[in-house]
Design an enzyme around this catalytic site. Structure first.
Site, short mmCIF file in Angstrom:
data_model
loop_
_atom_site.label_atom_id
_atom_site.label_comp_id
_atom_site.label_asym_id
_atom_site.label_seq_id
_atom_site.Cartn_x
_atom_site.Cartn_y
_atom_site.Cartn_z
N ARG A 17 65.65 -16.69 17.11
CA ARG A 17 64.25 -17.14 17.13
C ARG A 17 63.97 -18.14 18.25
NH1 ARG A 17 64.71 -18.43 11.51
NH2 ARG A 17 63.85 -20.43 12.09
N ASN A 18 64.98 -18.46 19.07
CA ASN A 18 64.73 -19.34 20.21
C ASN A 18 63.93 -18.55 21.24
OD1 ASN A 18 65.14 -20.82 22.78
ND2 ASN A 18 66.40 -22.12 21.47
N ALA A 19 62.90 -19.17 21.79
CA ALA A 19 61.99 -18.49 22.72
C ALA A 19 62.48 -18.47 24.16
CB ALA A 19 60.61 -19.15 22.65
N THR A 122 61.99 -24.68 23.54
CA THR A 122 61.95 -23.28 23.12
C THR A 122 62.59 -23.09 21.74
OG1 THR A 122 64.05 -22.80 24.25
CG2 THR A 122 61.99 -22.42 25.50
#
Length: 146
Positions: A17-19, A122
């Site tokens: 889920r890190n952008a 992020t």
């Protein structure tokens, strides 16, 4: 410092889920569907290096707030900058990276000719900002010379 998922995978920003990688995909074509080694090569060819402020620390879990301040050891930015004199800007992925740099690195190492820019984290822990707003902020790494 990389989180638990990144340390386990031996890859920066490995949490699903890190952008970071979706943003790098939008900006440089280095998205999460591209093999990790190729992503890092794309960034390097684009003039982007990814490196942690912290070399070592003790932390339980992945949250930056869990870092034990007394255990912090920073990476050697003076040597990095001496070896790569063309570095003009350092972008921080969030407030903790910037504050750690300013507290532990900048006062002790000669990096005065470089611009420093904090970008929104992020991390999935920074969910109050949408992906679209993060992406717009991160576009500055492409337009830094504009």
């Amino acid at each position: 410092m990389p989180g638990v998922a990144s340390l386990a995978a031996h890859q920066y920003y490995a949490h699903p889920r890190n952008a970071f990688w979706p943003i790098m995909g939008e900006l440089f074509g280095a998205g999460p569907s591209v093999p990790y080694e190729e992503r890092t090569e794309i960034l390097l060819r684009s003039g982007i290096a990814v490196w942690d402020v912290l070399k070592l620390c003790t932390r339980h879990g992945s949250l930056d707030s869990a870092i034990v301040e007394s255990t912090i050891e920073t990476n050697d930015f003076a040597s990095l900058i001496a070896a790569h004199a063309s570095i003009e800007r350092i972008f921080f992925n969030g407030a903790k990276a910037e504050s750690s740099f300013r507290r532990y690195v900048r006062p002790t190492q000669a990096v005065s000719q470089i611009d420093f820019v904090r970008l929104p984290s992020t991390s999935p822990a920074f969910a109050s900002m949408s992906f679209e707003r993060k992406l717009e902020s991160w576009r500055s790494i492409v337009c830094a010379d504009a």
